[in-house]
Design an enzyme around this catalytic site. Structure first.
Site, mmCIF file in Angstrom:
data_model
loop_
_atom_site.group_PDB
_atom_site.id
_atom_site.type_symbol
_atom_site.label_atom_id
_atom_site.label_comp_id
_atom_site.label_asym_id
_atom_site.label_seq_id
_atom_site.Cartn_x
_atom_site.Cartn_y
_atom_site.Cartn_z
ATOM 1 N N LEU A 1 18.561 -35.547 2.543
ATOM 2 C CA LEU A 1 17.552 -34.494 2.668
ATOM 3 C C LEU A 1 18.041 -33.156 2.129
ATOM 4 O O LEU A 1 17.898 -32.112 2.765
ATOM 5 C CB LEU A 1 17.101 -34.339 4.138
ATOM 6 C CG LEU A 1 16.493 -35.581 4.798
ATOM 7 C CD1 LEU A 1 15.988 -35.246 6.187
ATOM 8 C CD2 LEU A 1 15.375 -36.183 3.952
ATOM 9 N N GLU A 53 0.823 -1.208 0.000
ATOM 10 C CA GLU A 53 0.000 0.000 0.000
ATOM 11 C C GLU A 53 0.861 1.264 0.000
ATOM 12 O O GLU A 53 0.502 2.273 -0.623
ATOM 13 C CB GLU A 53 -0.922 0.023 1.231
ATOM 14 C CG GLU A 53 -1.869 -1.159 1.307
ATOM 15 C CD GLU A 53 -1.348 -2.275 2.183
ATOM 16 O OE1 GLU A 53 -2.116 -2.791 2.999
ATOM 17 O OE2 GLU A 53 -0.162 -2.640 2.034
ATOM 18 N N SER A 63 4.148 -40.430 10.054
ATOM 19 C CA SER A 63 3.249 -39.776 9.099
ATOM 20 C C SER A 63 1.796 -39.924 9.534
ATOM 21 O O SER A 63 1.010 -38.974 9.491
ATOM 22 C CB SER A 63 3.440 -40.366 7.703
ATOM 23 O OG SER A 63 4.753 -40.129 7.229
#
Length: 372
Positions: A207, A54, A307
């Site tokens: 990972l 804004e 999970s």
């Protein structure tokens, strides 16, 4: 342009931001339109802690004309009304003289939202909710509403839901194209990969992000390890402990498990949290701890027990399900879920299919977890 078209234009500006630059803040775009329906100011939230959308839009509009009393502001998210890294956007809107504001979504944090304040100040503010605006800020909304990261759960299984054979060998359920997509399109979209010490040790998991013809990239790792077993000497050579320059391994243990005097590399950090008498982690506490570390979204890559536990605790927002083009005729194979009680059909977890695509003979299904 119509009102909806102006909001969509503001949305296109919001999408220009890079997630890494705004951290846990929302994507926001804004435009100022004059009485002749001309756009005279544009902006989007670019950098965490700097100007909001804004502000950019109103400043640009004021450079065009000092009188904005006949102008309208279109912004994708409800303007803020609090003092944070920057002053409240509502103050600037009121001061600018703008009399009409259209917003594409509400801020879930009522302590900072400015809808009612602007209304009280005589500004005509209208909500035209855009599903695209909600989708764009799904991570931010989850962080605010649920006080935890946005959680994606990846499962790779055969067409009958088998994740591994009876020896827990899962290499490979899916093909190379499916696995490549995980690295290039899913792991790259999260702040960390969350797993358990058992999975990391058993799978010799790294990972990280590995894509064809490119060097491996780092990703933060969150390892649930109640007893700190991954830090034993025999695990020192695990692939997860690759040399890191920009990321960390967060090892989540029970309190007082790791001695504060134990020397650890700078890229390993211990998070102490609560586990119950069944040795299950308190995910409510963990969620807040991860947000404090700047981890706003995670990808869970773990075994069926953990999970299933996260699903049972309603701690999963999206499911990335890969169906490998295989049938495993093994009644002792590892299935995609593991619960200790019987569940009737009306207690199922409903899903909404977001997208699907084939990878040769594999199929990828991307679901949203429906809130019950």
């Amino acid at each position: 342009m119509t009102t909806l078209e102006h909001l969509i234009e503001a949305l296109s500006l919001a999408q220009k931001a890079e997630r890494k630059n705004i951290k846990g803040n929302p994507f926001v775009g804004a435009i100022v339109v004059d009485e002749n329906n001309n756009i005279i100011g544009t902006g989007y939230h670019k950098i965490w802690g700097e100007k909001h959308a804004e502000v950019y839009a109103i400043e640009e509009a004021l450079a065009h004309t000092p009188d904005l009393t006949k102008c309208s502001l279109y912004v994708t998210l409800e303007p803020c009304s609090h003092h944070g890294k920057t002053p409240p956007c509502t103050d600037l809107i009121i001061k600018s003289g703008i009399k009409k504001v259209f917003i594409g979504s509400l801020d879930p944090n009522h302590k900072v939202s400015g809808f009612q304040l602007l209304k009280q100040k005589g500004i005509d503010i209208v909500l035209i909710e855009l599903k695209e605006a909600l989708q764009l800020n799904k991570v931010f909304f989850t962080n605010q509403k649920k006080q935890r990261p946005f959680v994606r759960l990846k499962i790779a299984a055969t067409i009958a839901g088998k994740m591994a054979d009876y020896e827990a060998d899962s290499k490979w359920i899916t093909n190379t194209k499916s696995r490549a997509y995980v690295h290039s399109n899913i792991r790259t979209e999260v702040d960390a990969i969350l797993s358990t010490a058992k999975t990391v040790i058993d799978d010799q998991a790294t990972l990280n992000i590995r894509t064809e013809n490119a060097p491996s990239k780092e990703v933060n790792a969150v390892i649930i390890d109640r007893t700190g077993s991954i830090l034993k000497a025999e695990n020192a050579s695990l692939p997860i402990f690759y040399q890191r320059k920009y990321t960390k391994i967060y090892i989540v243990t029970a309190p007082n498990t790791i001695a504060p005097t134990k020397p650890l590399p700078s890229n390993i950090e211990i998070i102490e949290t609560t586990f119950n008498s069944n040795k299950e982690i308190d995910v409510t506490i963990l969620g807040k701890q991860l947000l404090e570390k700047g981890i706003y979204s995670v990808l869970v890559e773990a075994g069926e027990i953990f999970s299933s536990y996260l699903l049972s605790k309603k701690w999963v927002d999206e499911l990335d399900y890969f169906i490998g083009s295989k049938i495993l005729l093994d009644n002792q194979a590892v299935t995609g879920s593991a619960v200790s009680k019987n569940i009737v059909l009306d207690q199922e977890i409903p899903l909404t299919l977001l997208s699907s695509m084939p990878f040769d003979n594999d199929i990828y299904l991307h679901y949203a977890i429906n809130e019950s």
